[in-house]
Motif scaffolding. Structure first.
Motif, mmCIF file in Angstrom:
data_model
loop_
_atom_site.group_PDB
_atom_site.id
_atom_site.type_symbol
_atom_site.label_atom_id
_atom_site.label_comp_id
_atom_site.label_asym_id
_atom_site.label_seq_id
_atom_site.Cartn_x
_atom_site.Cartn_y
_atom_site.Cartn_z
ATOM 1 N N ARG A 42 13.745 -10.374 15.918
ATOM 2 C CA ARG A 42 12.503 -9.664 15.620
ATOM 3 C C ARG A 42 12.793 -8.363 14.884
ATOM 4 O O ARG A 42 12.144 -8.014 13.903
ATOM 5 C CB ARG A 42 11.753 -9.382 16.927
ATOM 6 N N THR A 65 7.007 -17.918 15.255
ATOM 7 C CA THR A 65 6.009 -18.571 16.101
ATOM 8 C C THR A 65 6.727 -19.089 17.349
ATOM 9 O O THR A 65 7.952 -19.248 17.342
ATOM 10 C CB THR A 65 5.377 -19.772 15.382
ATOM 11 N N PRO A 66 5.985 -19.378 18.425
ATOM 12 C CA PRO A 66 6.638 -19.904 19.649
ATOM 13 C C PRO A 66 7.470 -21.151 19.381
ATOM 14 O O PRO A 66 8.578 -21.277 19.907
ATOM 15 C CB PRO A 66 5.460 -20.219 20.561
ATOM 16 N N GLU A 67 6.980 -22.047 18.522
ATOM 17 C CA GLU A 67 7.767 -23.261 18.255
ATOM 18 C C GLU A 67 9.090 -22.896 17.593
ATOM 19 O O GLU A 67 10.134 -23.459 17.908
ATOM 20 C CB GLU A 67 7.025 -24.245 17.337
ATOM 21 N N GLU A 68 8.973 -21.943 16.637
ATOM 22 C CA GLU A 68 10.202 -21.533 15.941
ATOM 23 C C GLU A 68 11.179 -20.880 16.902
ATOM 24 O O GLU A 68 12.375 -21.185 16.882
ATOM 25 C CB GLU A 68 9.858 -20.568 14.801
ATOM 26 N N GLN A 69 10.625 -20.059 17.822
ATOM 27 C CA GLN A 69 11.500 -19.432 18.835
ATOM 28 C C GLN A 69 12.236 -20.504 19.635
ATOM 29 O O GLN A 69 13.440 -20.444 19.849
ATOM 30 C CB GLN A 69 10.659 -18.590 19.800
ATOM 31 N N GLU A 70 11.461 -21.508 20.032
ATOM 32 C CA GLU A 70 12.025 -22.578 20.838
ATOM 33 C C GLU A 70 13.141 -23.292 20.088
ATOM 34 O O GLU A 70 14.229 -23.522 20.607
ATOM 35 C CB GLU A 70 10.886 -23.563 21.173
ATOM 36 N N ARG A 119 18.392 -15.479 25.921
ATOM 37 C CA ARG A 119 17.456 -15.904 24.892
ATOM 38 C C ARG A 119 16.651 -14.693 24.391
ATOM 39 O O ARG A 119 16.416 -14.539 23.196
ATOM 40 C CB ARG A 119 16.530 -16.943 25.550
ATOM 41 N N GLU A 120 16.289 -13.785 25.339
ATOM 42 C CA GLU A 120 15.484 -12.623 24.945
ATOM 43 C C GLU A 120 16.253 -11.735 23.974
ATOM 44 O O GLU A 120 15.703 -11.268 22.976
ATOM 45 C CB GLU A 120 15.100 -11.793 26.182
ATOM 46 N N ASP A 158 9.400 -12.892 12.093
ATOM 47 C CA ASP A 158 8.237 -12.958 12.958
ATOM 48 C C ASP A 158 8.028 -14.431 13.315
ATOM 49 O O ASP A 158 7.436 -15.183 12.553
ATOM 50 C CB ASP A 158 7.013 -12.377 12.219
ATOM 51 N N LEU A 195 16.156 -13.300 20.562
ATOM 52 C CA LEU A 195 14.861 -13.211 19.885
ATOM 53 C C LEU A 195 14.544 -11.774 19.499
ATOM 54 O O LEU A 195 13.999 -11.499 18.428
ATOM 55 C CB LEU A 195 13.776 -13.787 20.806
#
Ligand SMILES: Nc1ncnc2c1ncn2[C@@H]1O[C@H](COP(=O)(O)OP(=O)(O)OP(=O)(O)O)[C@@H](O)[C@H]1O
Ligand SMILES: [Mg+2]
Lengths: 433, 350
Positions: free
Chosen positions: A156, A163-168, A148-149, A161, A152
């Protein structure tokens, strides 16, 4: 006292381990699987993160803009791209200028990137602009990330850029492995297909149980009780045949009976009926034969259990009831049946469970057909999880279906115990001389 | 209702159990079938009630031939050796069963059950199941079930075997009273001779499938036809002495003689068995016999002695309690020679 207790524990340990391994574990594992979306596609080990078109589609429902942006190509002027440009051996200034003036710039679209390339001092031709821009295309579409890292990080770098929700959301949509979910039960609860299979199962179990496994078995046991011993044993032996014949051969014989060129067709042909496959020509006939061929197997067990239970009734009770003026029918009603309560409970319970769980006869004969007319729950679970035409075996959904079956079995057993008042059966002696 | 067995035979496969039995039980009579275990008492009973079909011969109730009639149509009440109560029914349901199968109204059944239960003193047990009853209580339930439909014939197969002595005594008179009151014809199977003698009008003694003698209890006791019958009746039992006849005397193997008037007319040298009941040997009698007390037992009001005679045979004596003799004492007691029974070698009474 204490040592004897420890010793007892040690003695039962092997059995306890066996029970744990072979009885409890499968149920627990089924429960675990049923809470996942495992399938051929996800595999059963972990997965990776991949921005496929399907993943983008999944993301679109929640975050359409983000999905569109991710699926767009991205252009980044980075060292890697410049090195590749140098290797192409176009005019050397393209590379040097891009490195000195534009390194690190990110463009959201090809047009923006190409505007900058076109403006280079050495003026690349339109064809060269295209070739150069290709080298800086850094789209994540169809790229596979192990973690996952990595996914992301890569996003990036591309200027997202998140948000945490979008990352999820992105991680969830792009994950290719299995995940925990209760969706299976939602599917089972909501799908009309499942409801139909459920009704099929209820019909199949109830009719086979009532007519054959208990009803006909009782009839056989009682009638053989009133026969002479030798006739009775011949009769019982005949009814045992379906049980002891290997199931594949047994079904094959039914097929010979019912096929287009089978016995039934030949026989009906004598009366001018066209040959047809009686097993599969319509749902009614299919059910008729499915219930018949299962019932013939099932009746023998009840017959044996009931016969021996009737034999266990002391003969003087029959003599006494005759002296009391009871007819045969009254003997059956007042003497035999009340004393068969426990065997009837046992057979009903046992046969319900085995009818719910077994599907091999149906699989071998109709395969659940015609269409899905004779598809029962266990067969549907088998088709879902282990054998289907689309090729995507949905282990998770299959496990959930199996779990539903287990729960239904347990609930039915508890109901039977109540109906037959199990507590009164075990708390008082049943037989005395 | 009269019961008549006419040349009744019964065999199971190749085993012949009863052969050509003739038996008549008068209307309202109670007859005891007495005999050792396995002699065919139950078999006879089962044939009368219709469970067994006779191999040959006829069975008549009154003047009606019931040989081919199924049990259901014979109107016979039976108390089985094992009671055969229905374990899944309460006592009330057990007793009422003969009426239930006749589809009587539930209220009527309840009433009749209560009546008959009171008669056999189990009206407080009606809600129990057979497993919650004692043997004697079960036996009375079986009796009530047999009586409730007022049968023409009552058959009792060792009904008192499971009872304690006191209850047995009570039930004996109870059954007899019921039988007399209802005027029912009854057959009582037993191997307890006291039971047979105290309850029945007549006794039929059976041996190996045959009736060896039918008589009233006292007739049977005083005038047995054979040593078997004499040995079967009487408690404590009769004692037998072996010897032969010589000039009107009974001679033991060791030469000791007892001169007995009843031996007149029997040829010298005939091998004999002399039967002496315990009450005919003791303080009164016309012949003195020497012996030694080998065993003494007090029965409360009476004492029972075994006396060994010089030749080794044993005479039993029953007398009022006395304390002047003990085991080991030599005694000279008297034998009532007129009451002695003489049997031939084959057991026939002479
Ligand atoms: N069904 C049968 N098959 C074969 N032989 C039998 C059967 N029933 C009884 N007999 C035999 O017939 C004989 C008489 O049996 P029956 O039951 O009449 O004896 P009983 O006089 O009632 O003895 P008890 O006092 O022990 O009850 C016995 O030798 C028995 O083994
Ligand atoms: Mg008997």
């Amino acid at each position: 006292m204490r040592t004897s207790r420890t010793l007892g524990l040690i003695m039962i340990a092997p059995a306890a381990i066996m029970i744990l391994l072979f009885f409890l574990m499968p149920v627990v594992l089924t429960a675990v699987f049923s809470l996942t979306n495992m399938s051929t596609a996800t595999g059963i080990s972990g997965g990776a993160y991949q921005v496929t078109q399907a993943a983008v589609n999944r993301l679109t429902t929640d975050m359409p803009e983000l999905a569109a942006a991710i699926s767009e190509p991205r252009f980044v002027i980075d060292g890697e791209g410049v090195a590749a440009l140098e290797a192409l051996q176009l005019k050397p200034h393209f590379a040097t200028e891009l490195r000195s003036e534009h390194l690190g710039e990110v463009f959201a679209s090809r047009r923006e990137a190409e505007r900058v390339i076109k403006a280079l001092k050495d003026r690349p031709s339109t064809r060269e602009v295209k070739r150069i821009s290709d080298l800086f295309n850094r789209s994540v579409l169809n790229t596979r990330f192990e973690t996952r890292e990595a996914l992301l990080e890569s996003l990036r770098k591309l200027g997202f850029d998140l948000t945490p929700e979008e990352q999820e959301a992105v991680a969830k949509a792009t994950y290719t492995g299995w995940v925990w979910t209760a969706d299976n039960f939602r599917i089972i609860g909501n799908s009309p297909d499942m409801a139909q299979v459920f009704l099929n199962t209820a019909f199949y179990v109830a009719v086979t149980l009532l007519l054959f496994n208990v009803g006909y078995a009782l009839f056989l046991a009682v009638t053989t009780h009133y026969m002479t011993a030798s006739t009775a044993s011949i009769f019982r032996a005949v009814w045992l045949l379906p049980r002891i014949t290997p199931v594949v051969i047994y079904i094959l014989m039914w097929k010979w009976l019912t096929w287009d060129n089978g016995f039934l067709s030949l026989f009906m042909g004598q009366f001018g009926y066209p040959a047809k496959n009686y097993l599969l020509d319509n749902a009614r006939d299919a059910w008729f034969f499915v219930i018949l061929l299962n019932g013939f197997i099932g009746a023998s067990m009840g017959m044996l259990v009931f016969s021996s239970a009737i034999k266990a009734i002391p003969e003087t009770q029959f003599h006494a009831s005759e002296m009391d003026g009871a007819s045969r029918w009254q003997q059956i009603r007042y003497i035999i049946l009340p004393q068969l309560r426990w065997p009837i409970l046992f057979v009903t319970c046992y046969q319900t469970l085995s009818l719910l769980a077994s599907f091999n006869e149906i699989l071998l004969s109709t395969r659940g057909g015609p269409g899905r007319a004779t598809e029962v729950w266990s067969l549907a679970a088998y088709h879902t999880a282990l054998q289907n035409y689309t090729g995507n075996l949905e282990y998770g959904l299959g496990a959930a279906m199996a779990l539903v079956l287990v729960v239904i079995g347990v609930i039915l057993s508890l109901i039977y115990l109540r109906v037959f008042r199990y507590d009164t059966l075990i708390s008082k002696p049943l037989i005395e001389d | 209702m009269r019961i008549l067995l006419d040349k009744f035979s019964k065999s199971f496969g190749t085993t012949k159990v009863i052969e050509g039995m003739d038996l008549e039980v008068g209307s309202g009579e109670m007859l005891a079938l007495l005999g050792p275990s396995g002699c065919g008492k139950s078999t006879t009973l089962f044939a009368i009630c219709g469970i067994h079909r006779p191999t040959s011969g006829r069975i008549l109730f009154g003047d009606k031939d019931v040989t081919g009639l199924p049990s259901q149509e014979r109107n016979v009440g039976v108390v089985f050796q094992s009671y055969a109560l229905y374990p899944h029914m309460t006592v009330a349901e057990n007793i009422g069963f003969p009426l239930t199968v006749r589809r009587l109204a539930a209220a009527d059944i309840r009433k009749e059950v209560a009546e008959i239960a009171a008669l056999v003193h189990i009206d407080n047990l009606l809600d129990r199941r057979p497993s919650q009853l004692s043997g004697g209580q079960q036996q009375r339930v079986a009796l009530a079930r047999a009586l409730i439909r007022r049968p023409d014939v009552l058959l009792l197969d060792e009904p008192l075997a499971n009872l304690d002595a006191k209850l047995r005594l009570e039930m004996r008179s109870e059954i007899r009273r019921l039988q007399k009151e209802t005027g029912i014809t009854a057959i009582l199977v037993t191997h307890d001779q006291v039971e047979a003698m105290s309850m029945c009008d007549r006794i039929a003694i059976m041996k190996a499938g045959e009736i060896v003698q039918i008589a009233t209890p006292s007739g049977m006791y005083n005038d047995p036809r054979s040593a078997f019958v004499a040995g079967f009746l009487g408690n404590p039992p009769i004692s037998f002495l072996k010897g032969r006849a010589e000039q009107g005397a009974f001679v033991f193997a060791n030469g000791i003689r007892l001169s007995l008037a009843i031996l007149g007319g029997i040829p010298d040298g005939t091998v004999l068995t002399l039967g002496v009941r315990p009450e005919h040997f003791g303080t009164s009698g016309d012949i003195a016999v020497d012996g030694k007390i080998a065993f003494a037992e007090t029965q409360g009001r009476e004492n029972l002695y075994d006396v060994i005679l010089p030749d080794g045979s044993v005479l039993r004596s029953i007398q009022s309690v006395r304390n002047d003799v003990a085991v080991g004492d030599a005694v000279r007691w008297s034998l009532d020679s007129k009451a002695a029974l003489v049997f031939a070698e084959d057991g026939r009474r002479l």
